[in-house]
Design an enzyme around this catalytic site. Structure first.
Site, mmCIF file in Angstrom:
data_model
loop_
_atom_site.group_PDB
_atom_site.id
_atom_site.type_symbol
_atom_site.label_atom_id
_atom_site.label_comp_id
_atom_site.label_asym_id
_atom_site.label_seq_id
_atom_site.Cartn_x
_atom_site.Cartn_y
_atom_site.Cartn_z
ATOM 1 N N ASP A 290 0.854 -1.193 0.000
ATOM 2 C CA ASP A 290 0.000 0.000 0.000
ATOM 3 C C ASP A 290 0.892 1.246 0.000
ATOM 4 O O ASP A 290 1.877 1.323 0.743
ATOM 5 C CB ASP A 290 -0.912 0.000 1.238
ATOM 6 N N GLU A 333 -4.880 2.370 -4.186
ATOM 7 C CA GLU A 333 -3.424 2.359 -4.156
ATOM 8 C C GLU A 333 -2.884 1.050 -3.583
ATOM 9 O O GLU A 333 -1.731 0.970 -3.171
ATOM 10 C CB GLU A 333 -2.904 3.537 -3.314
#
Length: 416
Positions: A290, A333
Site C-alpha cells: 500500500d 493504491e
C-alpha cells in the site's frame, strides 16, 4: 432489334433484382455483426457489474472482521475509516444489485432478464432480497452499541457472505453463459445469411445469366466481385468481432490503468496455489503493498500525478518479481504480489528490496520530482496454514496494518 431490347430490358430487370437481394443480404449481415458487437459490449459490462458485486460482498465480509479488531484495539480513527469503507461498499453493492435485478444497466437502455436470472433474483434464490438484507447488516453493524452486539452482527455477515458468494458466482456464470449463447446465435445467423447468399447467387446463375449467353462473361465477373466482396466483409467483421471479444475478455480481467491483473484473476490463481500447497506442500507467499500517504499525492499534485505513480509502481513491481510470480492491482493504491515457490526468508528479502527500490526511486512527473514510500504486509504458510483466499488476504492485510502502525515504509510478515 426488338429482341435485343427485350433481352436488355429483361437482363436489366433481373440484374436489378439480383443487386437488391445482394444489398439486402449485405445490410442484414452488417446489422447482425453490429448487433453482435453491441451485445458483446453489454455482456462484458454486465459481467463486470456482477463480478464487482461479488467482490463487494467479500470486501464487506473482510472489513466487518477488521471492524471488530478496531473495536478491540479501541482505535477510533480506524473504526471511522472502516465504517466509511463498509458504508461505501454497501451503497455500491445496493446500487449494482438494483441495476442488475431491474435490467437497467444504462440510463437509456434496459436489458431483459432471462428466466434463469429472474428465478435467481426473485423466485428460487431471492438474490435481490438477500443482497439487500446483506447490506442492511452493514448498517446494523455500524449502529451497534456494544462490542458483543457488533461481533454477533459480524458473524451474521460472514455466514451470509459464504452462502451469498455462491449465488453471486452463479449470477456471474449465468451472465457469461448467456453472453456466449448470444454470440453463438449471431454466428449461426451469419452462417445462415451466408448460405442464403450463396443459394441466391446460384439461382441467379441458372435462371438469369444462362439464357443470356452473350452477356454471361461480363455479368459473371460482376457476380464474382460481389461474392468476393461479401465474403471479405464477413471475414473482416468476423475478425473484428474476435478482436473485440479478446479485448473485452482482457478488460474484464485486467486493471485498465496499470494493465495489471485485477482481483478476479487474483482470487482464482491464489486459490489454486492454496490447494496446491495443501496437497503438495509447495510454498508460496501473499504480499499486500500500500502506498503511504497516497491521498497527499493526489491532493498536492493532482489525480493525474497519482495515476502516474500507480503506473510507475506497476512497472517497478513487474521488473522486480520473477517470471513465476504475479502482480495484481487490488484496488485504489493497494497492490498484491503472489510469489510462487519461495521461502519466508526469501520473500522478506525480496519485499525489502522492493521497498528500498521504491524509496530510492525518483518519480519525475512533468517538471516535478518527488519520492514515495510503501508499506508491505506478508503472509507465508510457514507461519500458519489457510484454506481460503479470504483467510490468506486477511492475514496479509493484518501484516500490512502492522507495517502502517509501525510508522509506514516497513515490511512486516505475519507471525501467527
Amino acid at each position: 432489334m426488338m429482341q435485343s431490347r427485350e433481352i436488355k430490358y429483361s437482363f436489366t430487370q433481373h440484374y436489378l433484382i439480383a443487386v437488391v437481394l445482394l444489398v439486402i443480404l449485405s445490410s442484414t449481415t452488417f446489422y447482425i455483426l453490429t448487433t453482435a458487437l453491441k451485445s458483446s459490449e453489454t455482456t462484458a459490462f454486465v459481467v463486470n457489474l456482477s463480478g464487482k458485486q461479488r467482490m463487494l460482498s467479500q470486501r464487506i465480509a473482510l472489513y466487518s472482521q477488521l471492524y471488530i479488531n478496531a473495536i478491540d484495539q479501541k482505535n477510533n480513527r480506524r473504526i471511522v475509516g472502516i465504517q466509511t469503507v463498509l458504508e461505501n461498499a454497501a451503497d455500491e453493492m445496493r446500487l449494482e444489485n438494483e441495476r442488475l435485478s431491474s435490467g437497467e444497466i444504462y440510463p437509456e437502455k434496459k436489458v431483459a432478464l432471462s428466466n434463469t436470472l429472474q428465478k435467481l433474483y426473485f423466485e428460487k434464490n431471492h438474490l435481490k432480497d438477500r443482497v439487500n438484507a446483506y447490506t442492511a447488516l452493514v448498517e446494523e453493524l455500524i449502529r451497534s452499541k456494544t462490542r458483543k452486539e457488533a461481533e454477533a452482527i459480524s458473524d451474521k455477515i460472514i455466514k451470509s457472505s459464504n452462502a451469498l458468494l455462491g449465488d453471486l458466482n452463479m449470477a456471474v456464470l449465468q451472465y457469461q453463459i448467456e453472453g456466449d449463447t448470444n454470440i453463438s446465435n449471431v454466428q449461426t445467423m451469419v452462417l445462415v445469411v451466408w448460405i442464403i447468399t450463396l443459394f441466391t447467387l446460384l439461382l441467379e446463375i441458372v435462371f438469369i445469366f444462362q439464357p443470356m449467353a452473350h452477356k454471361m462473361a461480363t455479368l459473371f465477373q460482376k457476380i464474382v466481385w460481389h461474392e468476393h466482396n461479401l465474403q471479405e466483409e464477413i471475414k473482416i467483421r468476423t475478425n473484428s468481432l474476435t478482436i473485440a471479444n479478446e479485448k473485452l475478455a482482457h478488460l474484464a480481467s485486467h486493471d485498465p490503468l496499470t494493465g495489471l491483473k485485477n482481483r478476479l484473476n487474483m482470487e482464482t490463481e491464489l486459490q489454486e496455489l492454496i490447494d496446491h500447497q495443501n496437497i503438495y506442500k509447495s510454498s508460496y507467499a501473499v504480499v499486500m503493498l500500500d502506498i503511504d500517504w497516497f491521498k497527499k499525492i493526489n491532493d498536492t499534485y493532482g489525480h493525474d500525478a497519482g495515476d502516474f505513480v500507480l503506473c510507475e509502481l506497476s512497472k517497478i513491481f513487474l521488473d522486480t518479481v520473477r517470471p513465476q510470480d504475479s502482480v495484481y492491482r487490488a484496488g485504489g493504491e493497494e497492490f498484491v504480489i503472489i510469489f510462487n515457490r519461495i521461502t519466508k526468508e526469501q520473500v522478506i528479502a525480496k519485499c525489502e528490496k522492493i521497498r528500498q527500490r521504491i524509496q530510492e526511486h525518483h518519480f519525475d512527473y512533468n517538471d516535478l520530482t518527488f519520492h514515495i514510500t510503501i508499506s508491505i504486509g506478508i503472509y507465508h504458510p510457514e507461519t500458519v496454514l489457510v484454506n481460503s483466499v479470504t483467510e490468506a488476504l486477511k492475514l496479509a492485510d493484518n501484516a500490512l496494518y502492522e507495517a502502517k502502525r509501525a510508522g509506514r515504509n516497513n515490511v512486516v510478515a505475519i507471525d501467527n
